[in-house]
Design a protein around this motif. Structure first.
Motif, short mmCIF file in Angstrom:
data_model
loop_
_atom_site.label_atom_id
_atom_site.label_comp_id
_atom_site.label_asym_id
_atom_site.label_seq_id
_atom_site.Cartn_x
_atom_site.Cartn_y
_atom_site.Cartn_z
N ILE A 254 -7.97 -10.02 16.58
CA ILE A 254 -8.06 -9.55 15.19
C ILE A 254 -6.96 -8.52 15.01
CG2 ILE A 254 -9.51 -8.46 13.45
CD1 ILE A 254 -11.97 -9.36 15.03
N ILE A 255 -6.11 -8.75 13.98
CA ILE A 255 -4.99 -7.85 13.75
C ILE A 255 -5.06 -7.25 12.35
CG2 ILE A 255 -3.52 -9.19 15.31
CD1 ILE A 255 -2.11 -10.31 12.79
N ALA A 256 -4.34 -6.16 12.15
CA ALA A 256 -4.19 -5.56 10.82
C ALA A 256 -2.86 -6.05 10.24
CB ALA A 256 -4.21 -4.04 10.91
N HIS A 257 -2.92 -6.68 9.07
CA HIS A 257 -1.70 -7.22 8.47
C HIS A 257 -1.91 -7.35 6.96
CE1 HIS A 257 1.79 -9.74 7.68
NE2 HIS A 257 2.21 -9.49 8.94
N PRO A 258 -0.89 -6.99 6.17
CA PRO A 258 -1.04 -7.06 4.70
C PRO A 258 -1.17 -8.47 4.14
CG PRO A 258 1.21 -6.44 5.32
CD PRO A 258 0.39 -6.38 6.57
N VAL A 259 -1.01 -9.49 4.99
CA VAL A 259 -1.21 -10.84 4.49
C VAL A 259 -2.64 -11.05 3.99
CG1 VAL A 259 -1.91 -11.87 6.70
CG2 VAL A 259 -0.76 -13.29 4.97
N ALA A 260 -3.58 -10.30 4.55
CA ALA A 260 -4.97 -10.38 4.10
C ALA A 260 -5.11 -9.60 2.79
CB ALA A 260 -5.90 -9.81 5.15
N LYS A 261 -5.62 -10.26 1.76
CA LYS A 261 -5.79 -9.64 0.45
C LYS A 261 -7.26 -9.28 0.25
CE LYS A 261 -1.47 -10.52 -0.26
NZ LYS A 261 -0.49 -9.43 -0.07
N PRO A 262 -7.58 -7.99 0.12
CA PRO A 262 -8.98 -7.57 -0.01
C PRO A 262 -9.71 -8.23 -1.16
CG PRO A 262 -7.57 -5.67 0.42
CD PRO A 262 -6.66 -6.82 0.18
N GLU A 263 -8.95 -8.60 -2.22
CA GLU A 263 -9.59 -9.16 -3.41
C GLU A 263 -9.88 -10.66 -3.29
OE1 GLU A 263 -5.14 -9.39 -4.01
OE2 GLU A 263 -6.57 -7.93 -3.19
N PHE A 264 -9.33 -11.32 -2.28
CA PHE A 264 -9.54 -12.76 -2.14
C PHE A 264 -10.58 -13.06 -1.07
CE2 PHE A 264 -8.67 -16.89 -0.15
CZ PHE A 264 -8.76 -17.71 -1.27
N GLY A 265 -11.54 -13.88 -1.42
CA GLY A 265 -12.58 -14.27 -0.47
C GLY A 265 -13.29 -13.06 0.09
N SER A 266 -13.38 -13.01 1.43
CA SER A 266 -14.04 -11.88 2.09
C SER A 266 -13.04 -10.78 2.45
CB SER A 266 -14.72 -12.36 3.37
OG SER A 266 -13.74 -12.82 4.30
N GLY A 267 -11.74 -11.05 2.25
CA GLY A 267 -10.73 -10.09 2.64
C GLY A 267 -10.23 -10.28 4.06
N ILE A 268 -10.77 -11.26 4.78
CA ILE A 268 -10.31 -11.59 6.14
C ILE A 268 -9.79 -13.02 6.12
CG2 ILE A 268 -10.92 -11.63 8.58
CD1 ILE A 268 -13.36 -9.97 7.98
N VAL A 269 -8.65 -13.27 6.82
CA VAL A 269 -8.05 -14.60 6.81
C VAL A 269 -7.78 -15.10 8.21
CG1 VAL A 269 -6.98 -14.30 4.54
CG2 VAL A 269 -5.71 -13.67 6.59
N MET A 270 -7.81 -16.43 8.34
CA MET A 270 -7.37 -17.07 9.58
C MET A 270 -5.86 -17.26 9.54
SD MET A 270 -10.00 -20.18 10.50
CE MET A 270 -9.46 -21.21 9.14
N ILE A 271 -5.22 -17.20 10.69
CA ILE A 271 -3.80 -17.55 10.81
C ILE A 271 -3.74 -18.78 11.72
CG2 ILE A 271 -1.51 -16.78 11.53
CD1 ILE A 271 -2.47 -13.90 11.08
N CYS A 272 -3.43 -19.93 11.09
CA CYS A 272 -3.50 -21.22 11.79
C CYS A 272 -2.14 -21.91 11.75
CB CYS A 272 -4.53 -22.14 11.14
SG CYS A 272 -6.15 -21.40 10.92
N SER A 273 -1.95 -22.85 12.64
CA SER A 273 -0.71 -23.64 12.60
C SER A 273 -1.04 -25.07 12.14
CB SER A 273 -0.05 -23.67 13.98
OG SER A 273 -0.96 -24.09 14.98
N TYR A 274 -0.67 -25.46 10.86
CA TYR A 274 -0.14 -24.56 9.85
C TYR A 274 -0.82 -24.90 8.54
CZ TYR A 274 3.60 -23.53 13.16
OH TYR A 274 4.30 -23.16 14.28
N GLY A 275 -1.42 -23.89 7.90
CA GLY A 275 -2.06 -24.13 6.61
C GLY A 275 -1.05 -24.12 5.48
N ASP A 276 -0.05 -23.24 5.59
CA ASP A 276 1.01 -23.15 4.59
C ASP A 276 2.19 -22.41 5.22
OD1 ASP A 276 0.31 -20.44 4.63
OD2 ASP A 276 -0.93 -20.62 2.83
N TYR A 277 3.21 -22.15 4.41
CA TYR A 277 4.39 -21.50 4.98
C TYR A 277 4.19 -20.01 5.25
CZ TYR A 277 7.50 -25.42 5.29
OH TYR A 277 8.08 -26.59 5.69
#
Length: 772
Positions: A254-277
């Motif tokens: 689990i990392i801290a990164h601004p890619v996670a947007k608090p206002e979207f969903g739960s505010g926590i995101v997966m980083i997968c290869s590859y959902g998008d760019y």
């Protein structure tokens, strides 16, 4: 008096006669020597029937550009070709014959593609001919010809020698239906419904559950990290810990990164290869090892465990179901998701690591911006379309494709060392079925043999050299004067042409760019074969004629704006041709004379003609045919016919020299001004009355005629007289017993008295009318 124009109505059948006459006279033959205006005509793509009416309108306006330049005194180089490479051709062939590329041999599939193209090409050329295009049909080219493909391969070899080509394995856009890699420019986006699934993950160190909302639960197996926003106080305790992937039990950081947007969903995101760019960027930034979860067949790989072999949608549904049964789904929300699609097949694309050949482009973006600023744009606002695309480019261009019908990549691989070997440029090479022109490897010297490259180029590798191909026999033609095209291919044809030609020549391939809007349906919706709202131009051309079609195209919308297409609109436009014919037929009854002195009414209409010429020339200089077409229609309908011809009739019938001179002077100018837009009717009338082709003339120039007459006052006076007669149930020829004429119109009192059948006329301050 008998008019020289015998027929009472314009007969569109004469268009075919004029086409034959133009070809016989070689009226539009390019004659170098004078100042040259060259056009990088877009080679149309025969991807199915019917040909889009918006595309037909587009080409009719490109012809207006050529005709405008000729009437400005230029020698016009107007080539035409057919674009016969790439995915659309293959997809059309697959649909037509009910086969798939892999179902038949490569040789047989290429043969079927050529057969499909020949039929579509013939129809497309015939439509362009019927529309009156003045291009070089005798020497039209094909982008799948040996000569054209040899030039594409030659430019690739040159760029290779410059060090601008390289091979790499990278995440790429991939279309499963087309079976090939796609460049970013070939991807479109569409809002499509999907589920946002809130999934429970367990934190290894604390045992607590955290929620992650995702639209791609099938990529759980490819997750390599979980991110929270460093500013989100809810999750300050999580970075540095590990999340356990549901269904798989694998731990990820689990990392801290601004890619996670608090206002979207739960505010926590997966980083997968590859959902998008964004995932692609993060994998590179964080140095994460990729997991390939989806194969080129669109199925999940072995890393998906029990879901391996399932197609993406199938796996997504099954995984959601299994998570729900385990109580690991908190909730689901239906939302519209911005989905990337293949521009050709309209199917969702995935990002898959593939080994491809690349052309460097990111090193040249600043030069592309500079060229964009230096080009002359029509309309000027369209420049931003190119700049927006340039500013969005972040990766190099993958130029190799796993398809058959395209220009082959001219590479043979040494069977000993595996390194690529390229031939000398000049010939058209087919490495997949031909031996190389060398026997020893250029790298290791081995004579063990070679394996030919089986991939082809992205079709834009061919299309982007059109200025080089059309100017190949006369380098004085390069750079080309003008590139005309639609706004939908700014990010592909325009951008790639600028990039490739600059890389090869160090120059911009053209000086001006002309961008036309979309043809949309009656409701403003973009026309497409998939929507079933495409109108076939052939029946309309046969029913209403080319000039009606062209006049509609010009009058419908200003340059750059979308334009609405319907038969009713074209039918309405055709009414002007009837009006023009009636006006011309009337004037044709009178001899063309010289006049020693002009009457005031004639000087007035000539001053109005001067205004019309200036307005038309403004539009022609801007290459915006909306301006002259509407100006001419308004002038004929609202000034010339009702307020000049009606008043001049009494003098015309007596063959007054001033009247006869002025009528013909106006008609000549009118036909010359309209000739680029409506080439058939104008040329027929001009030949009948003035003995030569209007297309050999230059545009008229304003002659600075002076008048004392106020146009608005004259129109108001005529309109009031006609209105009063109509309200009294009288004929417009009915006698007026007495009329008081405003003094400022005294110079034309004789014309007004005769035209309105006034028995007694005197001057005063305001108009007064008395009937007997």
């Amino acid at each position: 008096m008998q008019p020289k124009l015998k027929e009472k109505r314009w007969d569109k059948a004469k268009e075919q006669l004029l086409l034959g006459l133009w070809e016989k006279e070689k009226l539009y033959k390019f004659r170098p020597g004078r100042k040259i205006f060259s056009i990088d005509t877009p080679p149309p793509y025969p991807s199915g029937r019917p040909w889009h009416i918006g595309a037909a309108a587009h080409y009719s306006q490109i012809d207006m550009i050529a005709r405008t330049a000729r009437m400005q005194g230029f020698s016009v180089y107007f080539p035409i070709g057919i674009d016969r490479n790439g995915l659309p051709v293959e997809l059309y062939t697959e649909r037509k014959y009910g086969i798939h590329l892999q179902d038949v041999s490569r040789e047989e599939f290429i043969k079927l593609c050529r057969s499909s193209l020949d039929d579509l090409e013939a129809e497309m050329l015939e439509i362009m001919r019927k529309m009156g295009l003045s291009c070089d049909f005798q020497n039209y080219y094909r982008t799948d010809s040996d000569e054209y493909r040899a030039l594409t391969q030659q430019t690739f070899i040159w760029l290779w020698e410059k060090g601008l080509i390289y091979e790499d394995t990278r995440p790429n856009n991939y279309c499963f239906d087309c079976g090939t890699t796609l460049a970013d420019a070939e991807v479109i986006y569409e809002e499509r419904p999907t589920w946002l699934v809130y999934i429970k993950f367990r934190v290894k160190e604390t045992g607590e559950d955290i929620l992650i909302a995702t639209t791609r639960p099938e990529l759980l197996c490819a997750c390599q990290a979980v991110a929270v926003n460093p500013q989100d106080s809810r999750y300050n305790h999580l970075p540095g810990k590990h999340a356990v992937l549901p269904l798989y039990g694998r731990e990820v950081q689990i990392i801290a990164h601004p890619v996670a947007k608090p206002e979207f969903g739960s505010g926590i995101v997966m980083i997968c290869s590859y959902g998008d760019y964004t995932d692609v960027r993060l994998f590179r930034e964080l140095g994460l090892p990729e997991i390939i979860a989806i194969n080129p067949e669109g199925k999940l790989t072995h890393v998906a465990g029990p879901y391996a072999g399932m197609r993406i949608e199938e796996a997504r549904k099954q995984i959601i179901k299994d998570l729900e049964e385990l109580g690991l789904v908190e909730k689901k929300e239906k939302l519209m998701h911005r989905t990337p699609l293949c521009e050709r097949s309209k199917t969702p694309i995935e990002i898959i690591p593939m080994r491809e050949w690349y052309l460097k482009q990111t090193d040249f973006l600043e030069e592309m911006r500079k060229i964009a600023e230096e080009l002359e744009w029509h309309p000027s606002a369209s420049k931003q379309l190119l700049l927006n695309w340039i500013n969005s480019v972040t990766l190099d261009w993958p130029v190799s494709r796993r398809r058959y019908y395209g220009t082959e990549i001219p590479i043979w691989y040494c069977k000993s060392c595996g390194k690529p070997n390229l031939p000398k440029p000049g010939k058209y090479w087919k490495p997949w079925c031909e031996d190389p022109p060398f026997s020893a490897c250029q790298h290791c010297g081995s004579r063990a043999g070679f394996e030919g490259e089986t991939r082809t180029f992205d079709t834009w590798m061919d299309s982007s050299i059109s200025p080089l191909f059309t100017s190949r026999k006369d380098r004085k033609l390069y750079p080309i004067t003008l590139r005309p095209q639609g706004k939908d291919i700014v990010r592909t044809w325009l951008y790639y042409t600028l990039l490739r030609c600059w890389q090869l020549t160090g120059k911009s391939p053209f000086k001006k760019v002309w961008i036309m809007g979309y043809g949309v349906d009656e409701h403003g919706q973009k026309m497409s074969k998939s929507k079933g709202n495409v109108i076939d131009p052939i029946p309309i051309l046969e029913k209403l004629g080319a000039d009606a079609f062209r006049f509609w195209s010009a009058t419908e919308a200003s340059l750059g704006s979308d334009f609405r297409c319907s038969e009713a609109r074209i039918q309405a436009a055709s009414k002007f041709l009837t009006k023009l014919w009636n006006v011309s037929r009337f004037i044709s009854a009178f001899p063309e004379k010289k006049a020693q002195k002009l009457e005031p009414l004639d000087s007035w209409i000539l001053s109005e003609l001067d205004k019309l010429i200036k307005e038309c020339m403004r539009g022609y200089e801007e290459l915006n045919f909306f301006v002259p077409s509407n100006a001419i229609r308004d002038w004929v309908w609202n000034i010339f016919a009702p307020h000049y011809l009606e008043l001049v009739k009494p003098r015309a019938y007596s063959e007054d020299p001033s009247a006869c001179f002025t009528m013909h002077y106006c008609l000549r100018a009118l036909l010359e001004l309209l000739a680029p837009i409506c080439p058939f009717i104008t040329d027929y009338i001009y030949r009948e009355l003035y003995g030569k082709s209007v297309h050999l003339e230059l545009f008229p120039k304003p002659a600075k005629h002076r008048t004392q007459i106020n146009t608005e006052e004259l129109i108001e006076l005529n309109s009031r007289i006609w209105k009063e007669k109509k309200e009294r149930g009288l004929s417009l020829k009915a006698e007026i017993q007495e009329m008081v004429l405003p003094e400022n119109l005294a110079v034309i009192q004789d014309d007004l008295k005769a035209a309105h059948n006034v028995k007694s006329l005197r001057l005063g301050k305001e108009l007064e009318i008395k009937f007997g």
